[in-house]
Design a protein around this motif. Structure first.
Motif, PDB file in Angstrom:
ATOM      1  N   MET A  75       0.848  -1.197   0.000  1.00  9.35           N
ATOM      2  CA  MET A  75       0.000   0.000   0.000  1.00  9.35           C
ATOM      3  C   MET A  75       0.883   1.247   0.000  1.00  9.35           C
ATOM      4  O   MET A  75       1.760   1.391   0.855  1.00  9.35           O
ATOM      5  N   GLU A  76       0.675   2.166  -0.935  1.00  6.47           N
ATOM      6  CA  GLU A  76       1.506   3.383  -1.040  1.00  6.47           C
ATOM      7  C   GLU A  76       0.918   4.475  -0.141  1.00  6.47           C
ATOM      8  O   GLU A  76       0.455   5.520  -0.602  1.00  6.47           O
ATOM      9  N   VAL A  77       0.947   4.181   1.174  1.00  6.89           N
ATOM     10  CA  VAL A  77       0.351   5.101   2.142  1.00  6.89           C
ATOM     11  C   VAL A  77       1.254   5.219   3.367  1.00  6.89           C
ATOM     12  O   VAL A  77       2.210   4.464   3.524  1.00  6.89           O
ATOM     13  N   GLY A  78       0.866   6.150   4.260  1.00  6.78           N
ATOM     14  CA  GLY A  78       1.646   6.332   5.489  1.00  6.78           C
ATOM     15  C   GLY A  78       1.214   5.404   6.602  1.00  6.78           C
ATOM     16  O   GLY A  78       1.965   5.204   7.569  1.00  6.78           O
ATOM     17  N   LEU A  79      -0.002   4.852   6.491  1.00  5.04           N
ATOM     18  CA  LEU A  79      -0.556   4.123   7.653  1.00  5.04           C
ATOM     19  C   LEU A  79      -1.522   3.052   7.156  1.00  5.04           C
ATOM     20  O   LEU A  79      -2.418   3.361   6.372  1.00  5.04           O
ATOM     21  N   VAL A  80      -1.303   1.801   7.551  1.00  8.72           N
ATOM     22  CA  VAL A  80      -2.221   0.711   7.183  1.00  8.72           C
ATOM     23  C   VAL A  80      -2.783   0.096   8.455  1.00  8.72           C
ATOM     24  O   VAL A  80      -2.032  -0.263   9.361  1.00  8.72           O
ATOM     25  N   TRP A  81      -4.111   0.013   8.537  1.00  8.48           N
ATOM     26  CA  TRP A  81      -4.735  -0.714   9.642  1.00  8.48           C
ATOM     27  C   TRP A  81      -5.211  -2.073   9.151  1.00  8.48           C
ATOM     28  O   TRP A  81      -5.792  -2.172   8.056  1.00  8.48           O
ATOM     29  N   VAL A  82      -4.995  -3.109   9.944  1.00 11.78           N
ATOM     30  CA  VAL A  82      -5.504  -4.447   9.604  1.00 11.78           C
ATOM     31  C   VAL A  82      -6.540  -4.822  10.662  1.00 11.78           C
ATOM     32  O   VAL A  82      -6.272  -4.817  11.858  1.00 11.78           O
ATOM     33  N   ASN A  83      -7.762  -5.095  10.199  1.00 16.24           N
ATOM     34  CA  ASN A  83      -8.878  -5.463  11.084  1.00 16.24           C
ATOM     35  C   ASN A  83      -9.124  -4.443  12.185  1.00 16.24           C
ATOM     36  O   ASN A  83      -9.520  -4.790  13.308  1.00 16.24           O
ATOM     37  N   SER A  84      -8.855  -3.194  11.873  1.00 15.06           N
ATOM     38  CA  SER A  84      -9.078  -2.112  12.856  1.00 15.06           C
ATOM     39  C   SER A  84      -9.080  -0.793  12.101  1.00 15.06           C
ATOM     40  O   SER A  84      -8.790  -0.746  10.894  1.00 15.06           O
ATOM     41  N   TRP A  85      -9.403   0.278  12.795  1.00 14.37           N
ATOM     42  CA  TRP A  85      -9.322   1.606  12.183  1.00 14.37           C
ATOM     43  C   TRP A  85      -9.147   2.650  13.276  1.00 14.37           C
ATOM     44  O   TRP A  85      -9.752   2.545  14.355  1.00 14.37           O
ATOM     45  N   PHE A  86      -8.289   3.620  12.991  1.00 14.52           N
ATOM     46  CA  PHE A  86      -8.057   4.743  13.905  1.00 14.52           C
ATOM     47  C   PHE A  86      -7.522   4.271  15.254  1.00 14.52           C
ATOM     48  O   PHE A  86      -7.764   4.885  16.281  1.00 14.52           O
ATOM     49  N   LEU A  87      -6.794   3.163  15.252  1.00 16.42           N
ATOM     50  CA  LEU A  87      -6.013   2.792  16.443  1.00 16.42           C
ATOM     51  C   LEU A  87      -4.727   3.586  16.322  1.00 16.42           C
ATOM     52  O   LEU A  87      -4.002   3.437  15.337  1.00 16.42           O
TER      53      LEU A  87
END
Ligand SMILES: NC(=O)c1ccc[n+]([C@@H]2O[C@H](COP(=O)([O-])OP(=O)(O)OC[C@H]3O[C@@H](n4cnc5c(N)ncnc54)[C@H](O)[C@@H]3O)[C@@H](O)[C@H]2O)c1
Ligand SMILES: O=C/C=C/C=C(\O)C(=O)O
Length: 488
Positions: free
Chosen positions: A439-451
């Protein structure tokens, strides 16, 4: 009627021009405050106060004492949580749940994390061999960058402003804060708490106003401002970069996003719905890290769409004074017009409108008819090059696209000018590691969000930002470094 004055050199004061602007409630559409607009003289007074404070008690304060004072500030914010909550929800229309669980607690946390970190962070040391055999010691020395301009947005005003003021002060800088014109209240209130705990005058200053030809632009161009940390729209970041160029003012940018969520067939469906309900509709979709594009593996596409629709249809519209409200208004009439223009565009482009697409139909006389409410909306059926899929809308809406292979979905997820965050739903952690790493992003969440672990590097790639802040990474921007080479 509330009045928000400027906070300069430890005192609240009117704008020298006497100019004020209205603050309108997102929930009721009614004026709730007069806000003083800082222009050139006020901006200069604020920057001069911040510069002077660098050479006063604050600049002379030992680091441990400074960090202890910031810990005291965090406690004082906690002690006045109710006041900060009320100020925030009236400015933004946030539901009380979001303010209580996310927004305001992060205000205190954003000071604690950096006060603790600075107390326990040293610098690099390298011993080098020299031709004469005596060697040399290389010591990394840190000093404050100086006066930091903090320009913050309206979608999470207190969280996002303190996310920058925390590290700036922990590193010994002073700040001039320009909050969004849509959310003046909590930044103004923080001045009072700064005085209560004994932060020296001039360390924290607040100037209200707009961007172009107002406080924002003036701050970015002031010669005594040593760095600008900005959170907001990408195109605003581009404007600020131009404004700050003369004098080579350093910048740290957290900008827009068009974040994908990818739901694989092996995902836990309950978890997938819980996560995407929050990532799409929390804070009425006004979260830079939020999801506006969802890719669902074909075998579970219909079930996912149907269940997300049910979730969206179950949201209760209301402002902070409506008990049980789970989705609030958008911040302003202007922003609602922007979001509704995308709702219309999607319909004109032939999207399948799974739910929403307009303005809620409240009963006659209901206060919400005057507020800036829109329906949570889900679309399918548009091509990937549609503006609905490519442009940040910043509302409670998402487009859902089926996919068949990992390669296909990675290509679609990365096919964007943005690069802020991505959310993956899969129970296969090998796949999570493999896909997350692409993923060409700064932050990846797996099975969660905004942790959010505040020690980690936070920021966006491509058009989503410049630099990273968080933990020791904030030292990169908020300190100047010297390598002291000592011949032994
Ligand atoms: N990456 C992140 O962490 C993050 C977090 C929150 C919001 N955002 C982004 O912020 C946007 C929503 O917030 P917004 O509408 O307040 O953004 P915005 O860019 O319109 O305004 C942000 C701030 O910049 C000021 N400003 C505007 N033009 C300026 C100029 N020319 N010079 C100096 N200051 C100027 C505004 O007054 C405001 O205080 C969305 O795009 C969202 O994605 C990003
Ligand atoms: O709307 C965007 C939210 C950004 C969140 C942060 O910057 C953070 O959690 O520190």
């Amino acid at each position: 009627m509330t009045t928000h004055k400027l906070f300069i050199d430890g005192e609240y004061r009117a704008a020298k021009s006497g100019k004020t602007f209205d603050k309108i409630s997102p929930s009721t559409g009614k004026k709730i405050a007069d806000v003083h607009e800082a222009l050139a003289e006020d901006v200069n007074d604020a920057v001069e106060a911040a510069a002077a404070a660098l050479n006063g008690p604050w600049g002379k304060m030992p680091k441990a004492e400074r960090c202890d004072l910031l810990m005291k500030l965090a406690d004082a914010i906690d002690a006045r949580k109710a006041d900060f909550m009320e100020a925030e929800v009236q400015d933004t229309g946030h539901t009380r749940g979001f303010a209580e669980k996310v927004e305001i607690p992060r205000g205190a946390a954003n000071f604690r994390i950096f006060a603790e970190m600075l107390k326990n962070t040293g610098g690099e040391y390298f011993h080098m061999d020299t031709h004469d055999g005596t060697g040399a010691a290389n010591l990394e020395l840190h000093r404050p960058k100086g006066v930091i301009g903090v320009i913050s947005p309206w979608n999470a005003p207190f969280l996002l402003m303190t996310w920058k003021v925390g590290p700036a002060l922990a590193c010994g800088n002073t700040v001039v804060v320009k909050p969004s014109e849509e959310s003046p209240a909590t930044a103004t209130l923080l001045g009072e708490v700064m005085n209560e705990v004994g932060i020296p005058k001039g360390v924290y200053n607040v100037i209200h106003g707009f961007g172009p030809e107002s406080a924002g632009e003036l701050l970015t161009q002031h010669p005594k401002v040593n760095g600008i940390t900005f959170t907001g729209e990408t195109r605003t970041g581009e404007a600020i970069m131009k404004q700050a160029a003369i004098g080579l003012r350093d910048v740290s940018f957290e900008l827009g996003g068009k974040n994908p969520a990818i739901v694989f067939a092996d995902a836990d469906m309950d978890k997938a719905i819980e996560v995407t309900m929050r990532s799409c509709f929390a804070n009425t979709g006004q979260v830079c890290l939020g999801t506006e594009r969802i890719y669902v593996e074909r075998p579970i596409f219909d079930e996912f769409v149907s269940r997300l629709k049910a979730g969206a249809d179950g949201l209760k519209q209301g402002g902070p004074d409506t008990d049980g409200a789970t989705i609030g208004p958008l911040i302003s009439a202007e922003h609602r017009e922007k979001v509704l223009s995308y709702y219309k565009k999607a319909a004109d482009l032939g999207a399948t409108i799974v739910t929403g697409g307009g303005v809620p139909d409240f009963p006659e006389g209901d206060y919400r008819n005057e507020g800036f409410f829109v329906e949570p909306t889900i679309w399918t059926g548009l091509p990937e090059d549609s503006p609905i899929v490519r442009e940040e809308i910043f509302g409670p809406c998402c487009h859902i696209q089926p996919f068949d292979t990992e390669e296909e979905v990675i290509a679609m997820a990365n096919d964007t000018n943005y690069g802020l965050s991505a959310t993956l739903l899969t129970e296969n952690l090998g796949r999570a590691h493999r896909v997350g790493g692409k993923m060409e992003v700064g932050l990846v969440w797996v099975n969660s969000w905004f942790l959010r672990d505040l020690r980690t590097a936070f920021g966006g790639s491509k058009s989503s930002g410049i630099g990273r802040e968080g933990g020791v990474h904030s030292l990169e921007f908020y300190t100047e470094r010297t390598n002291l080479c000592l011949k032994l």
